[in-house]
Design a protein around this motif. Structure first.
Motif, PDB file in Angstrom:
ATOM      1  N   ILE A  93      58.128  14.199 -37.998  1.00  0.00           N
ATOM      2  CA  ILE A  93      57.006  13.906 -38.900  1.00  0.00           C
ATOM      3  C   ILE A  93      56.352  15.199 -39.384  1.00  0.00           C
ATOM      4  CG2 ILE A  93      56.571  11.604 -37.947  1.00  0.00           C
ATOM      5  CD1 ILE A  93      54.254  12.839 -36.339  1.00  0.00           C
ATOM      6  N   ASN A  94      57.102  16.292 -39.323  1.00  0.00           N
ATOM      7  CA  ASN A  94      56.603  17.567 -39.846  1.00  0.00           C
ATOM      8  C   ASN A  94      56.194  17.389 -41.308  1.00  0.00           C
ATOM      9  OD1 ASN A  94      56.587  20.278 -41.037  1.00  0.00           O
ATOM     10  ND2 ASN A  94      57.474  20.939 -39.085  1.00  0.00           N
ATOM     11  N   PRO A  95      55.014  17.893 -41.708  1.00  0.00           N
ATOM     12  CA  PRO A  95      54.599  17.768 -43.114  1.00  0.00           C
ATOM     13  C   PRO A  95      55.607  18.339 -44.105  1.00  0.00           C
ATOM     14  CG  PRO A  95      52.752  18.483 -41.754  1.00  0.00           C
ATOM     15  CD  PRO A  95      53.964  18.511 -40.873  1.00  0.00           C
ATOM     16  N   HIS A  96      56.438  19.290 -43.666  1.00  0.00           N
ATOM     17  CA  HIS A  96      57.480  19.826 -44.552  1.00  0.00           C
ATOM     18  C   HIS A  96      58.405  18.701 -45.032  1.00  0.00           C
ATOM     19  CE1 HIS A  96      56.199  23.827 -43.826  1.00  0.00           C
ATOM     20  NE2 HIS A  96      56.732  23.968 -42.620  1.00  0.00           N
ATOM     21  N   ARG A  97      58.619  17.719 -44.166  1.00  0.00           N
ATOM     22  CA  ARG A  97      59.490  16.594 -44.524  1.00  0.00           C
ATOM     23  C   ARG A  97      58.885  15.794 -45.677  1.00  0.00           C
ATOM     24  NH1 ARG A  97      59.582  11.159 -42.026  1.00  0.00           N
ATOM     25  NH2 ARG A  97      61.594  10.139 -42.443  1.00  0.00           N
ATOM     26  N   ILE A 126      59.894   6.691 -44.851  1.00  0.00           N
ATOM     27  CA  ILE A 126      59.695   5.695 -43.807  1.00  0.00           C
ATOM     28  C   ILE A 126      59.514   6.377 -42.456  1.00  0.00           C
ATOM     29  CG2 ILE A 126      61.059   3.953 -45.013  1.00  0.00           C
ATOM     30  CD1 ILE A 126      63.237   4.502 -42.801  1.00  0.00           C
ATOM     31  N   ASP A 127      58.877   5.676 -41.561  1.00  0.00           N
ATOM     32  CA  ASP A 127      58.784   6.095 -40.168  1.00  0.00           C
ATOM     33  C   ASP A 127      60.046   5.597 -39.470  1.00  0.00           C
ATOM     34  OD1 ASP A 127      58.200   6.629 -37.549  1.00  0.00           O
ATOM     35  OD2 ASP A 127      56.647   5.082 -37.365  1.00  0.00           O
ATOM     36  N   PRO A 138      56.174  12.244 -32.819  1.00  0.00           N
ATOM     37  CA  PRO A 138      54.952  11.434 -32.910  1.00  0.00           C
ATOM     38  C   PRO A 138      53.953  11.686 -31.786  1.00  0.00           C
ATOM     39  CG  PRO A 138      56.865  10.098 -33.440  1.00  0.00           C
ATOM     40  CD  PRO A 138      57.386  11.417 -32.964  1.00  0.00           C
ATOM     41  N   ASP A 139      54.412  12.143 -30.615  1.00  0.00           N
ATOM     42  CA  ASP A 139      53.487  12.394 -29.501  1.00  0.00           C
ATOM     43  C   ASP A 139      52.861  13.779 -29.556  1.00  0.00           C
ATOM     44  OD1 ASP A 139      55.559  14.055 -28.775  1.00  0.00           O
ATOM     45  OD2 ASP A 139      56.015  13.052 -26.882  1.00  0.00           O
TER      46      ASP A 139
END
Length: 642
Positions: A204-208, A243-244, A143-144
């Motif tokens: 939080i990689n967009p691949h996920r 979810i986050d 996230p950072d």
């Protein structure tokens, strides 16, 4: 000319067969069994992270000739929490640049100590730092904005790691070591066990997100079923978000509300992605080796590791992979004398699917060494030097604990490796004798006629229970901690996953549905069938324990003592071998009893047999169905029925 061609072909074929063994798992005597070049082979190995020739030589002297050693694509340690340093130098030093010298050094040490060695390499697939820096879009994205190792959702990581595996295999096939290699154990993530490193839980990689939506599409097919499951009319297969995980906080409650299905779906997706990665690498290894190498991994820790964030709730899916040969875990880390240390998983479901189970017997002994003593350069301060890392104070207890490991493997038909983690843990004649005797007893009893000793107790668990546990495993473990009592009821039990409930045979007199929430209609029909057959059926869920015949409910009671369970089993007509709260294993003509208090015991056999006792190799009695024993405190005995 034809004769010369045939001779050349014959010599080449013979050389290749000699040069590389074929290892595989075949069903023998009803159990998955290791075979090498078509013949049964003892499934007991030795491994050490530091790998020293003197200990290899000691183990070779016991008759064990199967070894494991670790190898690492990257340049970082296996535990990002402790900060432990790497055990070996990295293989993957640049794009298509390799250093295979570490693999060669490990092979050389083992073969010089044991020319008959067979080797499984534990290959750790976390990438080197240079790869993470060169491909930030394929790394775990935090996230950072920083990155951490690989994203488990990265296709590039998977494909390029597979390319390295191919090049490792080719190098070995062109080396003097090719005739010794029989398998590759695929490893990644925290402690090589396919956990998410803590930072990877926050990926939080967009691949996920892309992979999550693809997973939802396979699961729900259309928008409406997804909207119904999540109780959200705005969500679609195109805009759904996982979810986050960082915002998910532990609370002592069960997630039973409909809108909370998104949490369960996210964690199950992550677990299935991990299982898919393992299956993908196993398939690749089978292809490049033309089916000659074993493949295995650590996975399926649902029975002991009850935190859904770990990603271990997709065992049943992984077991459908035809390219996977074996699975493994350590034994339960409640490493006290007098308790069962079960594997982390439902091994009877694994065996039912034709896969071999290999226990990692990292049993501490009175001569267990510490990492800071053996390899101070990689030992982090404040870790690996207390608590579970210390062994018992005396050699007698150490021997008893190894015999307990041996008895469980022999009675339940699986193998394992003696994990001498930092080296020297088993370097004593008494401990080496247990390792030697285990190999001998397995070999000598293999192929012999065995009288039936079927378990009459089945326990069915749900690997996905923890998905609905908002406490990150605390509530789930309160239910599954019954595993300690089950190990001491005086009779064996078989452990299955929930999808196998309908496959249970008529041998069982007690079936315990342990931690099954929201029974389906089909499951209720199965229960009715069991009741008609006179089987005692028990359900323990988040509300308490339900007995189906007679129909009684114990509200809030989810934990049961060994004595309480033994009464239930006796009332159901289960054969009880041992009426005391000792750890008792029984099967395949073996009975193992591990006692913390010792004393007189009266053991009931399921049939008349001659009884041989180990250690000691002495005949206890002629044909009998009852024996009296005097056990020493903190001891283990193994009985062979003939």
């Amino acid at each position: 000319m034809k004769v010369i061609t045939f001779i050349i072909f014959f010599l080449f074929a013979g050389f290749y067969s000699y040069a590389q063994d074929k290892a595989e798992i075949k069903i023998r005597e009803g159990l998955p069994t290791l075979h090498i070049n078509g013949k049964p082979y003892p499934p007991f190995a030795y491994m050490s992270y530091l790998g020293e020739k003197e200990y290899y030589r000691e183990v070779a002297g016991t008759g064990v000739h199967l070894y494991c050693f670790p190898a690492y694509l990257g340049d970082r340690g296996i535990n990002s929490i402790s900060g432990i340093g790497p055990f070996r130098k990295p293989i993957w030093i640049g794009e298509k640049q390799y250093d295979f010298s570490g693999i060669g050094e490990d092979f050389k040490k083992i073969i010089e100590a044991d020319p008959s060695a067979k080797v499984i390499i534990r290959l750790y697939l976390d990438p080197p730092l240079w790869w993470e820096q060169a491909h930030p879009d394929e790394a775990c994205r935090l996230p950072d904005g920083t990155t951490f190792r690989q994203s488990f959702y990265s296709e590039r990581w998977r494909k390029e790691s597979a390319g390295v595996i191919t090049d490792v295999y080719r190098w070995i096939m062109n080396s003097p070591y090719k005739k010794h290699l029989i398998g590759l154990h695929v490893a990644a993530g925290g402690t090589e066990e396919w956990f998410f490193h803590p930072p990877q839980q926050l990926d939080i990689n967009p691949h996920r997100t892309t992979a999550f939506r693809q997973w939802l599409s396979r699961r729900y097919k259309h928008d409406h079923p997804l909207q119904s499951a999540w109780n959200d009319k705005k969500v679609t297969l195109r805009n759904a978000e996982p979810i986050d995980v960082a915002s998910d906080k532990p609370v002592d409650r069960w997630r039973m509300e409909k809108e909370e299905q998104r949490f369960a779906d996210t964690y199950q997706f992550q677990a299935e992605n991990t299982a898919d990665n393992i299956a993908w690498f196993c398939k690749h290894i089978k292809e490049i080796s033309k089916g000659r190498l074993l493949t295995g991994a650590f996975y399926g820790y649902h029975y002991v590791l009850t935190d859904a964030r770990a990603g271990h709730t997709a065992l049943y899916k992984l077991l459908q992979c035809p390219h996977l040969d074996y699975l493994s875990s350590p034994n339960d880390y409640n490493r006290v004398t007098g308790e069962d240390w079960p594997p982390f998983t439902a091994i009877h479901t694994i065996q039912l699917q034709g896969k071999l189970w290999l226990a990692e017997n990292d049993t501490r002994t009175s001569i267990t060494t510490l990492l800071k003593e053996r390899a101070p350069a990689i030992a982090p301060q404040g870790f690996y030097d207390s608590g579970v890392w210390l062994g018992p104070k005396d050699m007698e207890t150490s021997v008893a604990l190894l015999w307990k490991n041996a008895g469980r493997m022999l009675a339940y038909g699986y193998g394992g490796w003696w994990f001498d983690m930092w080296g020297g843990w088993f370097s004593d004649p008494q401990l080496l004798e247990v390792i030697s005797k285990t190999n001998q007893l397995y070999t000598n009893s293999s192929g012999q006629d065995k009288k039936p000793m079927p378990s009459q107790v089945a326990v069915v668990v749900d690997e996905q229970l923890c998905l609905y546990d908002n406490s990150f495993g605390k509530l789930t473990n309160q239910i599954l901690s019954n595993r300690y009592s089950l190990g001491k009821i005086g009779t064996p039990y078989d452990l299955f996953l929930r999808p196998d409930a309908g496959k249970l045979s008529g041998q069982y007199k007690v079936v315990w549905l342990l931690g099954l929430l929201n029974l389906s209609r089909e499951e209720r029909q199965i229960i009715e069938k069991w009741k008609e057959e006179g089987i005692t059926v028990i359900l323990t869920d988040n509300k308490g324990t339900h007995f189906f015949s007679p129909d009684t409910f114990h509200e809030g009671k989810t934990d049961w003592s060994a004595a309480e369970l033994r009464v239930i089993c006796k009332d159901a007509g289960v054969h009880i071998y041992n009426d005391s709260d000792d750890v008792t294993y029984a099967g395949l003509n073996w009975i193992c009893i591990h006692s913390v208090e010792g004393g007189k015991r009266s053991i009931r056999l399921p049939f008349s047999a001659e009884v041989i006792q180990y250690p000691g190799d002495h005949r206890v009695s002629g044909a009998t169905n009852h024996i009296d024993l005097l056990l020493e405190p903190s001891s283990t005995i193994l009985l062979q029925l003939k």
